[in-house]
Design a protein around this motif. Structure first.
Motif, short mmCIF file in Angstrom:
data_model
loop_
_atom_site.label_atom_id
_atom_site.label_comp_id
_atom_site.label_asym_id
_atom_site.label_seq_id
_atom_site.Cartn_x
_atom_site.Cartn_y
_atom_site.Cartn_z
N ASP A 151 0.86 -1.18 0.00
CA ASP A 151 0.00 0.00 0.00
C ASP A 151 0.90 1.23 0.00
O ASP A 151 1.47 1.60 1.02
CB ASP A 151 -0.90 -0.01 1.24
CG ASP A 151 -1.96 1.08 1.20
OD1 ASP A 151 -1.75 2.08 0.49
OD2 ASP A 151 -2.99 0.93 1.88
N ARG A 190 0.19 4.37 -0.33
CA ARG A 190 -0.29 5.53 0.42
C ARG A 190 0.16 5.48 1.87
O ARG A 190 0.49 6.49 2.48
CB ARG A 190 -1.82 5.59 0.36
CG ARG A 190 -2.37 5.92 -1.02
CD ARG A 190 -3.86 5.66 -1.06
NE ARG A 190 -4.17 4.26 -0.80
CZ ARG A 190 -5.39 3.74 -0.83
NH1 ARG A 190 -6.41 4.53 -1.09
NH2 ARG A 190 -5.59 2.47 -0.61
N GLU A 191 0.19 4.28 2.45
CA GLU A 191 0.59 4.12 3.84
C GLU A 191 2.01 3.58 3.98
O GLU A 191 2.51 3.42 5.10
CB GLU A 191 -0.38 3.19 4.57
CG GLU A 191 -1.81 3.72 4.62
CD GLU A 191 -2.73 2.81 5.42
OE1 GLU A 191 -2.24 1.77 5.93
OE2 GLU A 191 -3.91 3.14 5.54
N ARG A 232 3.05 0.56 3.51
CA ARG A 232 2.93 -0.63 4.33
C ARG A 232 2.86 -1.89 3.47
O ARG A 232 2.23 -1.89 2.40
CB ARG A 232 1.68 -0.58 5.22
CG ARG A 232 1.78 0.41 6.36
CD ARG A 232 0.71 0.16 7.39
NE ARG A 232 0.83 -1.17 8.00
CZ ARG A 232 -0.01 -1.64 8.92
NH1 ARG A 232 -1.03 -0.89 9.33
NH2 ARG A 232 0.16 -2.83 9.44
#
Length: 500
Positions: free
Chosen positions: A193, A195-196, A198
Motif C-alpha cells: 500500500d 499511500r501508507e 505498508r
C-alpha cells in the motif's frame, strides 16, 4: 445519481469466456456470492475451452461507450474492476473514461487485473506489457499474478517485493501480487500500500486442485467487492485470500479435469484464513502463550470491562464489584505517570480487580499490574518478551480481521475488537466494525477471549453480547452517564454472572 442502492455496485470491464470459467463469468459469480450488484461491459468475446484458445473477438468502443452512458446515472459504480483489454484503442478509451468517472465521483476505486495470456495457453490481447504503463496512474489497485508482474516490470528474475514496489512507483497506490502461479507448497500473496507505505504478506498451504479456471479473475473481483463494502485494503486482502482458499477447498484433490473455480457461499471459517507474516510475528516466534484470564466459556468470566482515564474514576468504580478494568492515561510526565500507576495497582489490589494498564508496559511491570493493554502501533516498540517474563497478562487492540489474525498469532491473554459502533473517544473512520464483522471475527477466534469495544451503550449492548463475544468494554456509557453506578449495575445485569 441513484440514491436507492441497497447493494454496492461494481462495474466490471472484461472479456467473455464461453467456457464459463474466467472473465465476466467469474466476475459475476464472485460479485453475486459477495452481495454486490454487478454491471458488465464486455471488451471481447473469446472462443476457448478447457484445452485451447481459438480466437479473440473485440467489441467496438462505440458500443462500450453507449453502455457507459446508460449506466452511469442509473447505476453509478462504487468500484470499477478491469480485466481483459485487447487493444490500445480500448486502453486509451478506458483512460479517458476513468478520468471522467473520477471527476463525477472522486471516491471511485479502480481495480486492474492485467490479463495477457489464457490459462490454457495463447495470447489474449494485442497489448504489450509496456502498454499498460500509461494506464497505471489511473489505477488504485493492481492485482497481477507473479508472471504478469514480472512482465509489467520487465524483470523476469526479480523477487515479489521488488516487483510490487517497482509497480507502485509507476502510478499505483496499491499493488497486490498473487502467488498462486508459483511452484511452492506455500502460496504467498503480497500487497504493498503505497499511500501508507505498508506491506502485507499472507501465506496459506497450497490446495491441490485443477478447478482453478478463473481463480485470478475471482481474486481480483473478490478484492473489489470487499473494497466496495467499505473494508480497508488489509482486511479486503485478507478476506479475499480466505474466500479463494474456501473456493479451492471445495474441489481439493480433483486433478483429472480442468474446471472453473467454484465461488463459495456462506461463512468463512477459521480454517480458510491465511497466516499473517509480519515483523512483529517474526520477532516473537519462540514466545509461548501469555497467561490466561479466563472467559465466559471457562471458569472465570471477564464481566464488564470499563476503560477509565484517572485515579478518581478508579476510586468510584472499583467498589462496584468489577472483575476487570483498564486505566488509559495519556500526556502525563513520567514522574506523574509513575505515581498514578503505582497508586492504581494498590487500589485495584484492595478490591481484587484485574487492572490492565494501557500502553505504559514498563511501569506496569515495575509496579506489578495484572496486565498490559497495547494498541497495534505499540507492538513493535514494546518488549513483549519482557512483559511475558514478568508474568503479566497482555491484551491487544485490533480493528478488523487482518489485525486480529496478526495479534492472535502472538497468543495474548485477550483481544479487543472495535470500534463496533461510532465512538466519541477517537476517530475510527473506515474502521467501524458493526455486528456482522464482529461475528466474522468471532468465527476466526482460536482459544482467546474477545472483548468488543467502541460505541457500546445500554441500548445496543444486548445485541453485541448476543454475538457470543466474551466481554464488552465501555467508556463514555459510564463516565458520561447521569449516574455511573446505576449504569454499571445495568451493564452487569446484561452479562452472565462471574464464577470468579
Amino acid at each position: 445519481m441513484a440514491n436507492n442502492m441497497i447493494k454496492p455496485i461494481i462495474w466490471t470491464i472484461a472479456g467473455a469466456d464461453c467456457s464459463g470459467g474466467a472473465g465476466i463469468a467469474a466476475d459475476i459469480k464472485t460479485g453475486h456470492s459477495l452481495h454486490v450488484e454487478v454491471c458488465h461491459l464486455i471488451t471481447a468475446n473469446t472462443v476457448q475451452n478447457a484445452a485451447k484458445l481459438l480466437s479473440i473477438n473485440p467489441v467496438d468502443i462505440a458500443l462500450l461507450a453507449q453502455q457507459v452512458e446508460v449506466l452511469k446515472n442509473d447505476k453509478p459504480p462504487r468500484v470499477l474492476k478491469i480485466g481483459l483489454l485487447v487493444s490500445i484503442e480500448q486502453l486509451n478509451w478506458l483512460k479517458k473514461l476513468i478520468g471522467e468517472l473520477k471527476l463525477e465521483n472522486p471516491s471511485l476505486i479502480v481495480v486492474l487485473d492485467p490479463v495477457g495470456t489464457a490459462s490454457v495457453g495463447g495470447k489474449l490481447s494485442a497489448l504489450e506489457p509496456k502498454d499498460y504503463h500509461a494506464l497505471l496512474p489511473f489505477i488504485d489497485v493492481i492485482t497481477p499474478n507473479i508472471d504478469e508482474a514480472k512482465a509489467l516490470v520487465d524483470a523476469p528474475f526479480a523477487e515479489v517485493k521488488t516487483l510490487a514496489s517497482t509497480l507502485a512507483e509507476r502510478g499505483q497506490n496499491t499493488v497486490v501480487v498473487k502467488g498462486g502461479h508459483s511452484d511452492n507448497e506455500t502460496v504467498v500473496d503480497v500487497a504493498f500500500d503505497q499511500r501508507e507505505n505498508r506491506w502485507y504478506q499472507l501465506e496459506s498451504p497450497r490446495i491441490n486442485t485443477r478447478y482453478t479456471h478463473g481463480g485470478g479473475c475471482s481474486f481480483a473481483m473478490a478484492l473489489a467487492s470487499y473494497i466496495a463494502h467499505g473494508y480497508l485494503l488489509r482486511d479486503a486482502f485478507t478476506l479475499t485470500k480466505a474466500f479463494i482458499n474456501k473456493g479451492m477447498h471445495v474441489n481439493r484433490g480433483k486433478l483429472d479435469y480442468y474446471g472453473a473455480f467454484e465461488q463459495p457461499l456462506g461463512e468463512l471459517n477459521a480454517e480458510y484464513f491465511p497466516q499473517i507474516e509480519s515483523l512483529i510475528n517474526d520477532r516473537y516466534t519462540e514466545l509461548s502463550a501469555f497467561p490466561s484470564i479466563g472467559s465466559q466459556q471457562g471458569d472465570q468470566a471477564l464481566g464488564l470491562y470499563p476503560v477509565v482515564d484517572s485515579l478518581a474514576w478508579l476510586e468510584k468504580l472499583l467498589p462496584l464489584g468489577l472483575e476487570i478494568i483498564q486505566l488509559r492515561i495519556k500526556e502525563k510526565s513520567s514522574d506523574v505517570l509513575n505515581a498514578i500507576i503505582a497508586e492504581a495497582v494498590n487500589l485495584s489490589a484492595r478490591y481484587h480487580t484485574r487492572l490492565f494498564i494501557n500502553d505504559h508496559w514498563q511501569l506496569a511491570i515495575k509496579h506489578g499490574a495484572y496486565g498490559v493493554h497495547l494498541g497495534q502501533e505499540d507492538l513493535l516498540e514494546a518488549d513483549l518478551a519482557a512483559i511475558h517474563n514478568a508474568g503479566i497478562r497482555l491484551g491487544i487492540s485490533t480493528h478488523g480481521c487482518y489485525e486480529f489474525l496478526l495479534a492472535q498469532q502472538l497468543r495474548p491473554s485477550y483481544l479487543a475488537i472495535g470500534a463496533i459502533f461510532p465512538t466519541k473517544t477517537k476517530d475510527m473512520t473506515g474502521q467501524i466494525q458493526g455486528l456482522d464483522n464482529l461475528r466474522q471475527i468471532l468465527a476466526i477466534a482460536k482459544h482467546v477471549p474477545v472483548v468488543a469495544i467502541g460505541g457500546i451503550t445500554l441500548d445496543n449492548a444486548r445485541a453485541v453480547l448476543e454475538t457470543g463475544v466474551d466481554s464488552i468494554a465501555v467508556v463514555t456509557a459510564i463516565t458520561e452517564s447521569a449516574c455511573y453506578s446505576q449504569a454499571v449495575t445495568k451493564f452487569q445485569q446484561l452479562l452472565p454472572p462471574s464464577t470468579a
